[in-house]
Design a protein around this motif. Structure first.
Motif, PDB file in Angstrom:
ATOM      1  N   HIS A   1     -36.455  36.290  26.224  1.00 61.96           N
ATOM      2  CA  HIS A   1     -35.066  35.892  26.409  1.00 61.96           C
ATOM      3  C   HIS A   1     -34.111  37.066  26.229  1.00 61.96           C
ATOM      4  CE1 HIS A   1     -35.957  31.635  26.610  1.00 61.96           C
ATOM      5  NE2 HIS A   1     -36.743  31.762  25.548  1.00 61.96           N
ATOM      6  N   THR A   2     -32.889  36.837  26.693  1.00 61.77           N
ATOM      7  CA  THR A   2     -31.775  37.752  26.494  1.00 61.77           C
ATOM      8  C   THR A   2     -30.769  37.037  25.598  1.00 61.77           C
ATOM      9  OG1 THR A   2     -32.108  38.654  28.702  1.00 61.77           O
ATOM     10  CG2 THR A   2     -29.960  39.068  27.667  1.00 61.77           C
ATOM     11  N   ALA A   3     -30.270  37.717  24.597  1.00 57.78           N
ATOM     12  CA  ALA A   3     -29.323  37.089  23.663  1.00 57.78           C
ATOM     13  C   ALA A   3     -28.094  36.574  24.403  1.00 57.78           C
ATOM     14  CB  ALA A   3     -28.909  38.074  22.576  1.00 57.78           C
ATOM     15  N   ASN A   4     -27.702  35.357  24.066  1.00 58.69           N
ATOM     16  CA  ASN A   4     -26.470  34.750  24.580  1.00 58.69           C
ATOM     17  C   ASN A   4     -26.395  34.689  26.102  1.00 58.69           C
ATOM     18  OD1 ASN A   4     -25.541  34.482  21.851  1.00 58.69           O
ATOM     19  ND2 ASN A   4     -25.102  36.671  21.910  1.00 58.69           N
ATOM     20  N   ASP A   5     -27.533  34.517  26.754  1.00 58.51           N
ATOM     21  CA  ASP A   5     -27.584  34.399  28.210  1.00 58.51           C
ATOM     22  C   ASP A   5     -26.872  33.110  28.631  1.00 58.51           C
ATOM     23  OD1 ASP A   5     -28.197  34.018  30.882  1.00 58.51           O
ATOM     24  OD2 ASP A   5     -30.349  34.385  30.639  1.00 58.51           O
ATOM     25  N   PRO A   6     -25.715  33.207  29.291  1.00 56.50           N
ATOM     26  CA  PRO A   6     -24.968  31.992  29.632  1.00 56.50           C
ATOM     27  C   PRO A   6     -25.636  31.143  30.709  1.00 56.50           C
ATOM     28  CG  PRO A   6     -23.962  33.899  30.667  1.00 56.50           C
ATOM     29  CD  PRO A   6     -25.063  34.421  29.780  1.00 56.50           C
ATOM     30  N   PHE A   7     -26.639  31.679  31.383  1.00 60.86           N
ATOM     31  CA  PHE A   7     -27.305  30.966  32.465  1.00 60.86           C
ATOM     32  C   PHE A   7     -28.604  30.279  32.039  1.00 60.86           C
ATOM     33  CE2 PHE A   7     -24.922  34.503  34.319  1.00 60.86           C
ATOM     34  CZ  PHE A   7     -24.000  33.775  35.057  1.00 60.86           C
ATOM     35  N   HIS A   8     -29.051  30.524  30.821  1.00 61.00           N
ATOM     36  CA  HIS A   8     -30.306  29.935  30.362  1.00 61.00           C
ATOM     37  C   HIS A   8     -30.011  28.705  29.505  1.00 61.00           C
ATOM     38  CE1 HIS A   8     -34.284  29.354  28.803  1.00 61.00           C
ATOM     39  NE2 HIS A   8     -34.718  30.263  29.660  1.00 61.00           N
ATOM     40  N   PRO A   9     -30.642  27.575  29.818  1.00 58.48           N
ATOM     41  CA  PRO A   9     -30.345  26.342  29.079  1.00 58.48           C
ATOM     42  C   PRO A   9     -30.685  26.404  27.590  1.00 58.48           C
ATOM     43  CG  PRO A   9     -32.193  26.013  30.591  1.00 58.48           C
ATOM     44  CD  PRO A   9     -31.625  27.357  30.886  1.00 58.48           C
ATOM     45  N   GLU A  10     -31.654  27.209  27.192  1.00 58.45           N
ATOM     46  CA  GLU A  10     -32.017  27.282  25.778  1.00 58.45           C
ATOM     47  C   GLU A  10     -30.923  27.913  24.924  1.00 58.45           C
ATOM     48  OE1 GLU A  10     -35.933  28.619  24.590  1.00 58.45           O
ATOM     49  OE2 GLU A  10     -36.739  27.947  26.512  1.00 58.45           O
ATOM     50  N   THR A  11     -30.044  28.681  25.536  1.00 59.56           N
ATOM     51  CA  THR A  11     -28.962  29.324  24.794  1.00 59.56           C
ATOM     52  C   THR A  11     -28.115  28.284  24.059  1.00 59.56           C
ATOM     53  OG1 THR A  11     -28.911  31.144  26.368  1.00 59.56           O
ATOM     54  CG2 THR A  11     -26.964  30.865  24.998  1.00 59.56           C
ATOM     55  N   LYS A  12     -27.945  27.122  24.652  1.00 60.05           N
ATOM     56  CA  LYS A  12     -27.153  26.054  24.037  1.00 60.05           C
ATOM     57  C   LYS A  12     -27.956  25.259  23.015  1.00 60.05           C
ATOM     58  CE  LYS A  12     -24.733  25.546  28.374  1.00 60.05           C
ATOM     59  NZ  LYS A  12     -24.767  24.812  29.630  1.00 60.05           N
ATOM     60  N   LEU A  13     -29.259  25.368  23.055  1.00 65.02           N
ATOM     61  CA  LEU A  13     -30.113  24.530  22.219  1.00 65.02           C
ATOM     62  C   LEU A  13     -30.676  25.220  20.984  1.00 65.02           C
ATOM     63  CD1 LEU A  13     -32.137  22.911  25.142  1.00 65.02           C
ATOM     64  CD2 LEU A  13     -30.333  21.826  23.792  1.00 65.02           C
ATOM     65  N   PHE A  14     -30.949  26.518  21.095  1.00 64.60           N
ATOM     66  CA  PHE A  14     -31.651  27.225  20.034  1.00 64.60           C
ATOM     67  C   PHE A  14     -30.994  28.562  19.732  1.00 64.60           C
ATOM     68  CE2 PHE A  14     -34.980  24.805  22.371  1.00 64.60           C
ATOM     69  CZ  PHE A  14     -35.333  23.931  21.347  1.00 64.60           C
ATOM     70  N   PRO A  15     -31.195  29.084  18.521  1.00 60.83           N
ATOM     71  CA  PRO A  15     -30.690  30.433  18.231  1.00 60.83           C
ATOM     72  C   PRO A  15     -31.439  31.459  19.076  1.00 60.83           C
ATOM     73  CG  PRO A  15     -32.091  29.654  16.445  1.00 60.83           C
ATOM     74  CD  PRO A  15     -31.926  28.503  17.393  1.00 60.83           C
ATOM     75  N   PRO A  16     -30.878  32.657  19.265  1.00 56.17           N
ATOM     76  CA  PRO A  16     -31.581  33.694  20.015  1.00 56.17           C
ATOM     77  C   PRO A  16     -32.977  33.931  19.421  1.00 56.17           C
ATOM     78  CG  PRO A  16     -29.344  34.385  19.552  1.00 56.17           C
ATOM     79  CD  PRO A  16     -29.569  33.123  18.774  1.00 56.17           C
ATOM     80  N   HIS A  17     -33.973  33.991  20.300  1.00 57.78           N
ATOM     81  CA  HIS A  17     -35.352  34.187  19.850  1.00 57.78           C
ATOM     82  C   HIS A  17     -36.154  34.885  20.944  1.00 57.78           C
ATOM     83  CE1 HIS A  17     -35.347  30.363  22.043  1.00 57.78           C
ATOM     84  NE2 HIS A  17     -36.624  30.607  22.332  1.00 57.78           N
ATOM     85  N   ASN A  18     -37.221  35.527  20.515  1.00 64.57           N
ATOM     86  CA  ASN A  18     -38.119  36.254  21.416  1.00 64.57           C
ATOM     87  C   ASN A  18     -37.355  37.173  22.368  1.00 64.57           C
ATOM     88  OD1 ASN A  18     -40.221  34.795  20.204  1.00 64.57           O
ATOM     89  ND2 ASN A  18     -41.368  34.799  22.087  1.00 64.57           N
ATOM     90  N   LEU A  19     -36.452  37.923  21.793  1.00 68.12           N
ATOM     91  CA  LEU A  19     -35.661  38.878  22.570  1.00 68.12           C
ATOM     92  C   LEU A  19     -36.505  40.112  22.881  1.00 68.12           C
ATOM     93  CD1 LEU A  19     -32.322  38.611  20.561  1.00 68.12           C
ATOM     94  CD2 LEU A  19     -32.999  37.346  22.618  1.00 68.12           C
ATOM     95  N   ALA A  20     -36.299  40.686  24.037  1.00 68.33           N
ATOM     96  CA  ALA A  20     -37.048  41.867  24.469  1.00 68.33           C
ATOM     97  C   ALA A  20     -36.971  42.987  23.437  1.00 68.33           C
ATOM     98  CB  ALA A  20     -36.506  42.359  25.806  1.00 68.33           C
ATOM     99  N   ASN A  21     -38.100  43.650  23.239  1.00 70.98           N
ATOM    100  CA  ASN A  21     -38.192  44.832  22.378  1.00 70.98           C
ATOM    101  C   ASN A  21     -37.773  44.573  20.935  1.00 70.98           C
ATOM    102  OD1 ASN A  21     -38.986  46.456  24.655  1.00 70.98           O
ATOM    103  ND2 ASN A  21     -36.837  46.392  25.274  1.00 70.98           N
ATOM    104  N   THR A  22     -38.067  43.375  20.427  1.00 72.30           N
ATOM    105  CA  THR A  22     -37.763  43.072  19.026  1.00 72.30           C
ATOM    106  C   THR A  22     -39.034  42.699  18.276  1.00 72.30           C
ATOM    107  OG1 THR A  22     -37.386  40.698  19.406  1.00 72.30           O
ATOM    108  CG2 THR A  22     -35.462  42.184  19.631  1.00 72.30           C
TER     109      THR A  22
END
Length: 183
Positions: free
Chosen positions: A55-76
């Motif tokens: 995922h990308t943090a705070n991606d406004p186009f991804h439905p999970e952004t509204k449901l869950f905290p940022p997770h599984n972000l690239a290179n983390t």
């Protein structure tokens, strides 16, 4: 017959106690079983497949952004595999029968080439483990059912942060989808 073990989202963010969206202790308890299954499939010449949330943090186009905290972000650290599975991946990632790819939806089949990958290799039998039982495991399982795969769910290899959802999903796998739910 060639089989595939599909290990879904077994990452620090979903498993470690300080992960961003952790299933905690129930997920940690899976570690040895998941690595044992990966070793068994690898030793038998079968496939080990690791579709992993990206995922990308705070991606406004991804439905999970509204449901869950940022997770599984690239290179983390959160997107790295948890514990012994990371060591297993480091050892086997370049082998022909280990396949690692990102996914951006609950199902490992959605927006990926997983179905093509399996069919090209004549794989019709898949085993599912990882997290979260009633989200990513469930959605992958439903897609596998609709694509006519023979599926085994390993109860000792799946966990959720919602025990009621976990139990419901295990029942659904067995009694609605007709899958083998056994270790």
């Amino acid at each position: 017959m060639t089989r595939a073990l599909i290990i879904i989202d077994y990452t620090n963010d979903f498993v470690a106690m300080d992960g961003a969206l952790t299933a905690g202790q129930p997920a940690i308890a899976l570690e040895d079983r998941i690595v044992e299954l990966a070793d068994t499939f690898n030793h038998n010449g079968d496939y080990v497949i690791l579709p992993t949330d990206l995922h990308t943090a705070n991606d406004p186009f991804h439905p999970e952004t509204k449901l869950f905290p940022p997770h599984n972000l690239a290179n983390t650290w959160g997107r790295e595999y948890f514990g012994k599975l990371q060591t297993w991946v480091d050892t086997h990632k370049d082998e022909d029968k280990t396949y690692i790819f990102p996914k951006n939806r609950y199902s490992s089949f959605a927006n990926t080439n997983l179905d093509n990958y399996l069919r090209e290799r004549g794989i019709t039998e898949i085993d599912l483990v990882g997290v979260v039982t009633d989200i990513c495991i469930l959605h992958t399982a439903v897609d596998a059912y609709n694509l006519d795969y023979d599926v085994t769910i390993h109860p000792s290899g799946v966990a959720s942060f919602n025990q009621a959802g976990h139990e419901w999903a295990l029942d659904h796998f067995k009694n609605t989808l007709g899958f083998k739910v056994e270790d």
